[in-house]
Design a protein around this motif. Structure first.
Motif, PDB file in Angstrom:
ATOM      1  N   LEU A  42       0.874  -1.181   0.000  1.00 35.67           N
ATOM      2  CA  LEU A  42       0.000   0.000   0.000  1.00 35.67           C
ATOM      3  C   LEU A  42       0.905   1.224   0.000  1.00 35.67           C
ATOM      4  O   LEU A  42       1.306   1.720   1.044  1.00 35.67           O
ATOM      5  CB  LEU A  42      -0.917  -0.023   1.228  1.00 35.67           C
ATOM      6  N   PHE A  43       1.233   1.696  -1.183  1.00 40.17           N
ATOM      7  CA  PHE A  43       2.260   2.717  -1.338  1.00 40.17           C
ATOM      8  C   PHE A  43       1.792   4.086  -0.843  1.00 40.17           C
ATOM      9  O   PHE A  43       0.685   4.531  -1.141  1.00 40.17           O
ATOM     10  CB  PHE A  43       2.668   2.849  -2.811  1.00 40.17           C
ATOM     11  N   GLY A  44       2.682   4.739  -0.079  1.00 40.99           N
ATOM     12  CA  GLY A  44       2.454   6.131   0.289  1.00 40.99           C
ATOM     13  C   GLY A  44       1.397   6.379   1.332  1.00 40.99           C
ATOM     14  O   GLY A  44       0.959   7.519   1.501  1.00 40.99           O
ATOM     15  N   GLY A 196      -7.875   7.222   0.827  1.00 43.03           N
ATOM     16  CA  GLY A 196      -7.746   8.262  -0.186  1.00 43.03           C
ATOM     17  C   GLY A 196      -6.991   7.793  -1.412  1.00 43.03           C
ATOM     18  O   GLY A 196      -6.352   6.739  -1.426  1.00 43.03           O
ATOM     19  N   TYR A 197      -7.094   8.594  -2.463  1.00 43.72           N
ATOM     20  CA  TYR A 197      -6.391   8.263  -3.694  1.00 43.72           C
ATOM     21  C   TYR A 197      -4.880   8.405  -3.502  1.00 43.72           C
ATOM     22  O   TYR A 197      -4.419   9.253  -2.723  1.00 43.72           O
ATOM     23  CB  TYR A 197      -6.832   9.192  -4.824  1.00 43.72           C
ATOM     24  N   PRO A 198      -4.091   7.592  -4.208  1.00 46.66           N
ATOM     25  CA  PRO A 198      -2.630   7.757  -4.123  1.00 46.66           C
ATOM     26  C   PRO A 198      -2.182   9.005  -4.853  1.00 46.66           C
ATOM     27  O   PRO A 198      -2.884   9.528  -5.733  1.00 46.66           O
ATOM     28  CB  PRO A 198      -2.099   6.492  -4.811  1.00 46.66           C
ATOM     29  N   SER A 199      -1.012   9.499  -4.494  1.00 42.28           N
ATOM     30  CA  SER A 199      -0.414  10.605  -5.237  1.00 42.28           C
ATOM     31  C   SER A 199      -0.004  10.106  -6.619  1.00 42.28           C
ATOM     32  O   SER A 199       0.059   8.899  -6.881  1.00 42.28           O
ATOM     33  CB  SER A 199       0.810  11.142  -4.496  1.00 42.28           C
ATOM     34  N   ARG A 200       0.289  11.022  -7.519  1.00 43.73           N
ATOM     35  CA  ARG A 200       0.736  10.618  -8.853  1.00 43.73           C
ATOM     36  C   ARG A 200       2.006   9.780  -8.779  1.00 43.73           C
ATOM     37  O   ARG A 200       2.169   8.792  -9.505  1.00 43.73           O
ATOM     38  CB  ARG A 200       0.983  11.867  -9.714  1.00 43.73           C
ATOM     39  N   GLU A 201       2.900  10.191  -7.890  1.00 39.60           N
ATOM     40  CA  GLU A 201       4.162   9.465  -7.734  1.00 39.60           C
ATOM     41  C   GLU A 201       3.918   8.013  -7.316  1.00 39.60           C
ATOM     42  O   GLU A 201       4.492   7.081  -7.876  1.00 39.60           O
ATOM     43  CB  GLU A 201       5.039  10.177  -6.705  1.00 39.60           C
ATOM     44  N   THR A 204       2.143   5.931 -10.017  1.00 45.77           N
ATOM     45  CA  THR A 204       3.111   5.551 -11.042  1.00 45.77           C
ATOM     46  C   THR A 204       3.966   4.380 -10.561  1.00 45.77           C
ATOM     47  O   THR A 204       4.240   3.437 -11.319  1.00 45.77           O
ATOM     48  CB  THR A 204       4.018   6.744 -11.399  1.00 45.77           C
ATOM     49  N   ARG A 205       4.361   4.441  -9.304  1.00 48.53           N
ATOM     50  CA  ARG A 205       5.138   3.341  -8.723  1.00 48.53           C
ATOM     51  C   ARG A 205       4.331   2.046  -8.715  1.00 48.53           C
ATOM     52  O   ARG A 205       4.861   0.965  -8.993  1.00 48.53           O
ATOM     53  CB  ARG A 205       5.553   3.731  -7.303  1.00 48.53           C
ATOM     54  N   LEU A 206       3.049   2.149  -8.420  1.00 48.94           N
ATOM     55  CA  LEU A 206       2.174   0.982  -8.435  1.00 48.94           C
ATOM     56  C   LEU A 206       2.094   0.370  -9.833  1.00 48.94           C
ATOM     57  O   LEU A 206       2.231  -0.846 -10.013  1.00 48.94           O
ATOM     58  CB  LEU A 206       0.781   1.383  -7.947  1.00 48.94           C
ATOM     59  N   LEU A 207       1.894   1.213 -10.840  1.00 47.76           N
ATOM     60  CA  LEU A 207       1.789   0.707 -12.200  1.00 47.76           C
ATOM     61  C   LEU A 207       3.106   0.107 -12.675  1.00 47.76           C
ATOM     62  O   LEU A 207       3.118  -0.894 -13.410  1.00 47.76           O
ATOM     63  CB  LEU A 207       1.353   1.833 -13.136  1.00 47.76           C
TER      64      LEU A 207
END
Length: 345
Positions: A42-44, A196-201, A204-207
């Motif tokens: 679960l990034f960030g 909440g939604y992840p940040s763009r960073e 991108t890391r998730l993708l």
């Protein structure tokens, strides 16, 4: 270890938990490893992960209010994995019955008798997904489980596994096909959080991890602690010292929510209990054996705000339960004997 002045009952020490037995690794380091490990799926969302750990350390349950697809199920699965516990998921729908949650008796033709079949509530970590999509009768099946750690079926009370922790998700209240949670149930959740939604960073890391086939399956994660070690952490958490002067401060804030003009209903005594337990868990996660005022302040909104009901006129003018609570806390001074125990900002 930090020494806090005017806390004469808190002697200087090296931060250990003397008299409570030896750990192979300090509990605060184990908890940090758990947080970091959940953060690999679960990034960030380190703050959300930390708050979930605080709530579960304190013996509470968590309500996640969020839009679909932001990682609620992944968070629950990962938490179950790092404590070596059993995970079960309940997908709640409008046609579910209480027995679909708690279990019930079925006829066993071979033995000529009824056999109890446990429901999905019988696990260490349970995800009740989309709780407000199921009718109140089925929602109420969770009330006894959340408070008493048992379920009653066919007139017999059955204990739930120890530890037992519930993560319930609910869609935003204005989504089609939702039922409002009753106050009695909302009050049983120690914290209400939002991923909440992840940040763009981080998205991108998730993708990138998905593209390279590097995503970690939470169910395959190895435990950081055993279930018995987690139970021990929960027991030790309750021994964290609370300065006597912090108790009237907490009670003053909770009492003010019951008389505030903006609120129809304030926080219950259960809220006071949960707030204290969550503050103890905050201190424990940092390796302290005493609560600082900032521990109470840090978890106040997560523990108290969802239990407050706004007057319709104030809600229409843009007030929120969180803003009313913030106003009350600003206007309630800390006792002089503990104000020096604030962290330096």
């Amino acid at each position: 270890m930090t020494t806090v002045t005017k806390y004469e009952r808190w002697p200087e020490d090296d931060g250990g938990w003397s008299g409570l037995g030896d750990w192979h690794e300090p509990p605060e380091q184990l908890l940090a490893r758990m947080r970091d490990k959940i953060g690999t799926v679960l990034f960030g969302k380190e703050e959300v992960i930390s708050n979930v750990l605080v709530a579960f350390l304190a013996g509470g349950h968590v309500l996640l209010e969020d839009v679909p697809g932001v990682g609620k199920t992944m968070l629950a699965r990962a938490f179950a994995a790092v404590i070596g516990g059993e995970f079960k998921r309940i997908q709640l729908t409008a046609d579910m019955q209480p027995a679909d949650v708690t279990g019930g008796s079925v006829w066993d033709g071979r033995n000529g008798s009824f056999l109890f079949v446990p429901g999905p509530i019988m696990a260490n970590v349970v995800l009740a997904d989309e709780l407000n999509r199921t009718p109140p009768r089925t929602q109420s099946a969770l009330l006894e489980a959340m408070e008493e750690r048992c379920v009653t079926t066919d007139g017999e009370s059955r204990r739930l596994p120890d530890p037992f922790m519930l993560i319930a998700t609910q869609n935003p209240w204005d989504y089609e096909g939702t039922f409002a949670l009753p106050e009695a149930q909302t009050d049983r959740f120690m914290m209400r959080l939002s991923i909440g939604y992840p940040s763009r960073e981080h998205e991108t890391r998730l993708l990138a991890a998905l593209a390279d086939n590097r995503m970690i399956d939470p169910a395959a994660m190895k435990p950081v602690v055993a279930v018995e070690e987690w139970r021990r952490m929960q027991r030790e958490c309750k021994t964290v010292h609370v300065h006597p002067d912090l108790l009237p401060y907490a009670v003053a804030i909770v009492s003010e929510t019951r008389s505030a003009a903006e609120l129809e209903a304030g926080a219950s005594p259960r809220a006071s209990r949960d707030w204290l337990r969550a503050a103890q868990a905050c201190a424990y996660m940092e390796g302290r054996r005493f609560v600082l005022p900032d521990d109470l302040i840090a978890v106040a909104e997560h523990v108290l705000a969802h239990r407050l009901t706004l007057q319709p006129s104030y809600a229409a003018s843009g007030h929120t339960a969180a803003s009313v609570l913030a106003r009350i806390m600003r206007e309630t001074p800390l006792p002089a004997s503990v104000s020096s125990g604030r962290r330096r900002r």
